[in-house]
Design a protein around this motif. Structure first.
Motif, PDB file in Angstrom:
ATOM      1  N   SER A 150       2.273   2.255   6.026  1.00 26.30           N
ATOM      2  CA  SER A 150       1.513   3.114   5.117  1.00 26.30           C
ATOM      3  C   SER A 150       0.121   3.391   5.675  1.00 26.30           C
ATOM      4  O   SER A 150      -0.430   4.475   5.464  1.00 26.30           O
ATOM      5  CB  SER A 150       1.429   2.501   3.713  1.00 26.30           C
ATOM      6  OG  SER A 150       0.821   1.237   3.732  1.00 26.30           O
ATOM      7  N   GLU A 151      -0.438   2.439   6.412  1.00 24.83           N
ATOM      8  CA  GLU A 151      -1.731   2.683   7.055  1.00 24.83           C
ATOM      9  C   GLU A 151      -1.584   3.722   8.163  1.00 24.83           C
ATOM     10  O   GLU A 151      -2.434   4.604   8.322  1.00 24.83           O
ATOM     11  CB  GLU A 151      -2.298   1.381   7.616  1.00 24.83           C
ATOM     12  CG  GLU A 151      -3.643   1.516   8.312  1.00 24.83           C
ATOM     13  CD  GLU A 151      -4.782   1.963   7.400  1.00 24.83           C
ATOM     14  OE1 GLU A 151      -5.855   2.308   7.931  1.00 24.83           O
ATOM     15  OE2 GLU A 151      -4.606   1.987   6.152  1.00 24.83           O
ATOM     16  N   GLY A 180       0.761  -1.245   0.000  1.00 21.81           N
ATOM     17  CA  GLY A 180       0.000   0.000   0.000  1.00 21.81           C
ATOM     18  C   GLY A 180       0.785   1.285   0.000  1.00 21.81           C
ATOM     19  O   GLY A 180       0.206   2.356   0.192  1.00 21.81           O
ATOM     20  N   ALA A 228      -3.787   5.953  14.476  1.00 17.89           N
ATOM     21  CA  ALA A 228      -2.388   5.979  14.053  1.00 17.89           C
ATOM     22  C   ALA A 228      -1.456   5.660  15.214  1.00 17.89           C
ATOM     23  O   ALA A 228      -0.486   4.898  15.070  1.00 17.89           O
ATOM     24  CB  ALA A 228      -2.040   7.348  13.465  1.00 17.89           C
ATOM     25  N   LYS A 278       2.487  -2.500   4.874  1.00 17.12           N
ATOM     26  CA  LYS A 278       1.054  -2.417   5.163  1.00 17.12           C
ATOM     27  C   LYS A 278       0.801  -1.625   6.436  1.00 17.12           C
ATOM     28  O   LYS A 278      -0.030  -0.709   6.470  1.00 17.12           O
ATOM     29  CB  LYS A 278       0.456  -3.814   5.284  1.00 17.12           C
ATOM     30  CG  LYS A 278      -1.052  -3.818   5.471  1.00 17.12           C
ATOM     31  CD  LYS A 278      -1.607  -5.235   5.476  1.00 17.12           C
ATOM     32  CE  LYS A 278      -3.117  -5.229   5.652  1.00 17.12           C
ATOM     33  NZ  LYS A 278      -3.678  -6.620   5.645  1.00 17.12           N
ATOM     34  N   GLN A 279       1.549  -1.955   7.488  1.00 14.28           N
ATOM     35  CA  GLN A 279       1.353  -1.285   8.771  1.00 14.28           C
ATOM     36  C   GLN A 279       1.753   0.180   8.703  1.00 14.28           C
ATOM     37  O   GLN A 279       1.025   1.062   9.177  1.00 14.28           O
ATOM     38  CB  GLN A 279       2.171  -1.988   9.873  1.00 14.28           C
ATOM     39  CG  GLN A 279       1.707  -3.397  10.187  1.00 14.28           C
ATOM     40  CD  GLN A 279       2.430  -4.471   9.381  1.00 14.28           C
ATOM     41  OE1 GLN A 279       2.784  -4.247   8.221  1.00 14.28           O
ATOM     42  NE2 GLN A 279       2.635  -5.622   9.991  1.00 14.28           N
ATOM     43  N   ARG A 339      -1.462   7.071   6.426  1.00 14.32           N
ATOM     44  CA  ARG A 339      -2.776   7.477   5.910  1.00 14.32           C
ATOM     45  C   ARG A 339      -3.706   7.922   7.031  1.00 14.32           C
ATOM     46  O   ARG A 339      -4.431   8.926   6.903  1.00 14.32           O
ATOM     47  CB  ARG A 339      -3.416   6.330   5.109  1.00 14.32           C
ATOM     48  CG  ARG A 339      -2.878   6.196   3.693  1.00 14.32           C
ATOM     49  CD  ARG A 339      -3.700   5.239   2.866  1.00 14.32           C
ATOM     50  NE  ARG A 339      -3.537   3.870   3.339  1.00 14.32           N
ATOM     51  CZ  ARG A 339      -2.585   3.038   2.894  1.00 14.32           C
ATOM     52  NH1 ARG A 339      -1.715   3.448   1.988  1.00 14.32           N
ATOM     53  NH2 ARG A 339      -2.500   1.812   3.357  1.00 14.32           N
ATOM     54  N   LEU A 340      -3.693   7.195   8.140  1.00 16.36           N
ATOM     55  CA  LEU A 340      -4.530   7.583   9.276  1.00 16.36           C
ATOM     56  C   LEU A 340      -4.108   8.943   9.824  1.00 16.36           C
ATOM     57  O   LEU A 340      -4.951   9.779  10.166  1.00 16.36           O
ATOM     58  CB  LEU A 340      -4.443   6.519  10.375  1.00 16.36           C
ATOM     59  CG  LEU A 340      -5.147   5.200  10.082  1.00 16.36           C
ATOM     60  CD1 LEU A 340      -4.707   4.127  11.085  1.00 16.36           C
ATOM     61  CD2 LEU A 340      -6.663   5.366  10.119  1.00 16.36           C
TER      62      LEU A 340
END
Length: 294
Positions: A221-222, A40, A235, A218-219, A225-226
């Motif tokens: 980039s999330e 991501g 986040a 994954k972790q 984004r958060l």
């Protein structure tokens, strides 16, 4: 869409995998690129410092850039790192490297020479004058030996049209806030410190060019984004789980730490070119255990 909008989020400073005989491992590089894109991240940075560029020759660098374009295949933007402390040589590289498919060039401030702020300004002004792509400044005093001040960054942002942003990795929150306050509205400001991603985005940064996203895309980039959505409770919940990883990543060397994580994941061989060596056995075991906990 502006460059700032296109590079908002998580960029990953790609490692360069090596085979057991220390040649560039393109099969593993392809696996890493798929891993981070599937995880991501919003864009990739090839030939960054995390890619062990000081130990790559020019032929290898060009081949890596071309391979990266082909493997990415327009799935995400590609930023190419071209930096150093010989201004004339970088100008030559900017004019000869294959940059047609790059969205921007990331150029680290001159290392070892420790130029004055005026020297840093003139260096970047000269690069921007010839670069076929927008230039992103990269301030990383822990590696270069000289901090690029907020005043110099803002001066370049206002004076030089082809300078479009900065990867700010001084770790100085006050300096980061001064840049965010004084730089033009369309100037991209991203963090170069994984562990400071959440607070620096809270101050107004546009994202992170990350090391940890090589191993945990994954972790991380999330998390970014958060943070960009101002959902700092969520986040921070992710960030707390990653605190130990940040420490282990940089405990002995970057990219030795992240390559150890990726070796545990089966993404590459735990090989680095001298003078960088793999992490100690004790740290390698700790890294494996931290992955199991995640």
């Amino acid at each position: 869409m502006s460059l700032r909008q296109q590079l908002k989020g998580t960029g990953v400073a790609l490692v360069t995998p090596f085979t057991n005989d220390f040649q560039v491992d393109y099969d593993a590089l392809g696996k890493v690129i798929d891993h981070v894109i599937d995880g991501g991240v919003e864009y990739v940075v090839t030939l960054g410092t995390t890619g062990e560029t000081p130990t790559l020759n020019k032929e290898e660098k060009i081949k890596i850039v071309l391979y990266t374009y082909d493997k990415v295949n327009n799935r995400v933007p590609v930023v190419v790192g071209i930096g150093g402390n010989n201004t004339a040589e970088i100008i030559s590289d900017l004019q000869t490297y294959p940059l047609d498919k790059a969205i921007a060039v990331l150029s680290a401030a001159p290392y070892y020479s420790k130029p004055s702020q005026e020297g840093i300004y003139q260096h970047y002004k000269a690069l921007a004058a010839v670069s076929p792509k927008p230039v992103l400044l990269y301030n990383v005093p822990g590696r270069t030996g000289r901090n690029m001040t907020a005043d110099t960054t803002v001066r370049l942002a206002k004076d030089v049209p082809n300078i479009a942003g900065i990867k700010e990795a001084s770790g100085d929150m006050m300096q980061a806030m001064q840049i965010l306050r004084d730089a033009p509205e369309d100037f991209l400001v991203v963090s170069g410190d994984d562990s400071l991603g959440v607070p620096q985005i809270a101050c107004g940064m546009d994202g992170v060019i990350s090391v940890i996203a090589n191993t945990l895309p994954k972790q991380y980039s999330e998390l970014v984004r958060l943070s960009l959505k101002n959902d700092f409770n969520a986040a921070n919940a992710i960030n707390k789980k990653l605190l130990n990883v940040y420490d282990l990543l940089f405990a002995e060397n970057n990219p030795a730490g992240v390559k150890a994580y990726m070796a545990h994941q089966g993404l590459l061989q735990n090989k680095l070119r001298l003078p960088v060596t793999p992490v100690s056995d004790a740290l390698y075991d700790k890294i494996g255990k931290s992955l199991e906990k995640l």
